[in-house]
Write a protein that holds these residues in place. Structure first.
Motif, PDB file in Angstrom:
ATOM      1  N   LYS A 119     -33.936  -8.792   2.815  1.00 52.48           N
ATOM      2  CA  LYS A 119     -34.105 -10.166   3.275  1.00 52.48           C
ATOM      3  C   LYS A 119     -33.008 -11.056   2.695  1.00 52.48           C
ATOM      4  CE  LYS A 119     -39.132  -9.973   3.914  1.00 52.48           C
ATOM      5  NZ  LYS A 119     -39.057 -10.154   5.383  1.00 52.48           N
ATOM      6  N   PHE A 120     -32.482 -11.923   3.554  1.00 50.31           N
ATOM      7  CA  PHE A 120     -31.473 -12.897   3.156  1.00 50.31           C
ATOM      8  C   PHE A 120     -31.866 -14.231   3.783  1.00 50.31           C
ATOM      9  CE2 PHE A 120     -29.506  -8.746   3.256  1.00 50.31           C
ATOM     10  CZ  PHE A 120     -28.791  -8.699   2.062  1.00 50.31           C
ATOM     11  N   THR A 178     -34.177 -10.926   8.144  1.00 52.43           N
ATOM     12  CA  THR A 178     -34.624  -9.608   7.700  1.00 52.43           C
ATOM     13  C   THR A 178     -33.777  -8.569   8.428  1.00 52.43           C
ATOM     14  OG1 THR A 178     -36.909 -10.333   7.353  1.00 52.43           O
ATOM     15  CG2 THR A 178     -36.531  -7.966   7.602  1.00 52.43           C
ATOM     16  N   VAL A 179     -33.171  -7.669   7.678  1.00 48.02           N
ATOM     17  CA  VAL A 179     -32.312  -6.643   8.266  1.00 48.02           C
ATOM     18  C   VAL A 179     -33.179  -5.603   8.968  1.00 48.02           C
ATOM     19  CG1 VAL A 179     -30.583  -4.870   7.822  1.00 48.02           C
ATOM     20  CG2 VAL A 179     -30.568  -6.990   6.493  1.00 48.02           C
ATOM     21  N   SER A 204     -24.833  -6.067  10.480  1.00 48.30           N
ATOM     22  CA  SER A 204     -26.215  -5.620  10.577  1.00 48.30           C
ATOM     23  C   SER A 204     -26.951  -6.433  11.624  1.00 48.30           C
ATOM     24  CB  SER A 204     -26.924  -5.783   9.226  1.00 48.30           C
ATOM     25  OG  SER A 204     -26.295  -5.004   8.227  1.00 48.30           O
ATOM     26  N   ILE A 205     -27.893  -5.777  12.290  1.00 49.93           N
ATOM     27  CA  ILE A 205     -28.775  -6.481  13.210  1.00 49.93           C
ATOM     28  C   ILE A 205     -29.902  -7.078  12.371  1.00 49.93           C
ATOM     29  CG2 ILE A 205     -30.299  -6.302  15.206  1.00 49.93           C
ATOM     30  CD1 ILE A 205     -27.401  -5.819  15.873  1.00 49.93           C
ATOM     31  N   CYS A 206     -30.089  -8.389  12.497  1.00 48.99           N
ATOM     32  CA  CYS A 206     -31.097  -9.078  11.691  1.00 48.99           C
ATOM     33  C   CYS A 206     -32.039  -9.891  12.582  1.00 48.99           C
ATOM     34  CB  CYS A 206     -30.432 -10.025  10.688  1.00 48.99           C
ATOM     35  SG  CYS A 206     -29.298  -9.186   9.552  1.00 48.99           S
ATOM     36  N   ARG A 207     -33.255 -10.040  12.093  1.00 46.42           N
ATOM     37  CA  ARG A 207     -34.243 -10.850  12.803  1.00 46.42           C
ATOM     38  C   ARG A 207     -34.616 -12.053  11.946  1.00 46.42           C
ATOM     39  NH1 ARG A 207     -38.174  -7.287  13.589  1.00 46.42           N
ATOM     40  NH2 ARG A 207     -37.423  -6.674  15.662  1.00 46.42           N
ATOM     41  N   ASN A 234     -21.294 -12.352   5.127  1.00 43.84           N
ATOM     42  CA  ASN A 234     -21.939 -13.652   5.279  1.00 43.84           C
ATOM     43  C   ASN A 234     -23.379 -13.626   4.781  1.00 43.84           C
ATOM     44  OD1 ASN A 234     -19.612 -14.649   6.394  1.00 43.84           O
ATOM     45  ND2 ASN A 234     -20.303 -14.409   8.516  1.00 43.84           N
ATOM     46  N   LEU A 235     -24.034 -12.469   4.935  1.00 43.95           N
ATOM     47  CA  LEU A 235     -25.393 -12.329   4.407  1.00 43.95           C
ATOM     48  C   LEU A 235     -25.377 -12.322   2.884  1.00 43.95           C
ATOM     49  CD1 LEU A 235     -26.767  -9.548   6.793  1.00 43.95           C
ATOM     50  CD2 LEU A 235     -27.507 -11.940   6.732  1.00 43.95           C
ATOM     51  N   LEU A 236     -24.459 -11.546   2.328  1.00 39.50           N
ATOM     52  CA  LEU A 236     -24.412 -11.378   0.873  1.00 39.50           C
ATOM     53  C   LEU A 236     -23.990 -12.649   0.137  1.00 39.50           C
ATOM     54  CD1 LEU A 236     -22.793  -7.826   0.797  1.00 39.50           C
ATOM     55  CD2 LEU A 236     -25.134  -8.397   0.114  1.00 39.50           C
ATOM     56  N   ASN A 237     -23.061 -13.407   0.720  1.00 34.05           N
ATOM     57  CA  ASN A 237     -22.614 -14.621   0.021  1.00 34.05           C
ATOM     58  C   ASN A 237     -23.423 -15.860   0.383  1.00 34.05           C
ATOM     59  OD1 ASN A 237     -21.652 -15.578   2.506  1.00 34.05           O
ATOM     60  ND2 ASN A 237     -19.569 -14.858   2.127  1.00 34.05           N
TER      61      ASN A 237
END
Length: 230
Positions: A10-11, A15-16, A30-33, A46-49
């Motif tokens: 989760k970011f 949610t990945v 990654s495909i995220c919802r 972009n998710l990680l930072n």
């Protein structure tokens, strides 16, 4: 070394659901919802930072709530013909209010119909409507609309919410289905301004808000007293 993203991570609101979906030699994505149900392919960096935390639905919701609050101020507790506005009955689409008629009956009425004098009672013609009565309130509705027109601009429209045809969630932002990009535009003083097309919804929203600051804000500030009395 870049952290490895796994399914279920989760970011923010994301949610990945399928990690590392891109091909070899390109940035990993990654495909995220989102918590609202929207799915997108996102750059892992972009998710990680923390650069992306959601699809932008909360911002749109906050904008919508602010617009509705302004509309409520103009309507709730006010009387239009035989109808007194009690409360809002919807949070999406065209604004509708529960109104109490002078005869005691409660009905739901579209806000614009109250504003324009198109509905002035519960609709029981035997109790309320005569041709003279109808013409009186239609005339008053037209007069109110004319009072809002200044410098080729309808002050009410500058401060109104989403139209029933808008599906993006932000006024002036539209999805181009063929390309998958978002177009931003704004109308002001009978002029259409194309603000461009954008890869993401958030970029289009930013362009639209910048245009509202440029075109709408000076007019709204200039005629602030008139708007408050609408």
């Amino acid at each position: 070394m870049e952290r490895k993203i796994k399914n279920g991570d989760k970011f923010g609101e994301w949610t990945v659901i399928k990690a590392y979906s891109s091909t070899k030699g390109t940035r990993r994505k990654s495909i995220c919802r989102c918590s609202c149900g929207v799915e997108r392919e996102l750059d892992n960096r972009n998710l990680l930072n923390g650069q992306t935390k959601s699809c932008g639905h909360k911002r749109v919701e906050n904008i919508t709530k602010a617009r509705y609050a302004k509309t409520d101020k103009r309507f709730i507790g006010k009387t239009f013909g035989e109808l007194t506005v009690i409360e809002r009955v919807n949070n999406k689409g065209r604004t509708r209010y529960k109104c109490k008629c002078s005869c005691g009956k409660e009905v739901e009425v579209i806000a614009s119909n109250l504003e324009r004098g198109l509905q002035v009672s519960c609709g029981d013609y035997r109790k309320h409507r005569t041709e003279e009565h109808l013409e009186k309130f239609l005339s008053e509705g037209r007069k109110k609309l004319d009072e809002k027109l200044v410098e080729d601009t309808n002050l009410y429209l500058l401060d109104s919410g989403l139209s029933k045809n808008n599906t993006s969630g932000c006024r002036g932002v539209y999805l181009i289905k063929k390309s998958g990009r978002y177009r931003a535009a704004i109308n002001f003083q009978k002029q259409y301004h194309n603000l461009g097309t954008f890869k993401t919804f958030e970029e289009a929203v930013e362009a639209r808000k910048a245009a509202e600051e440029k075109y709408f804000k000076p007019m709204l500030e200039k005629y602030k007293d008139e708007i408050e009395n609408i």
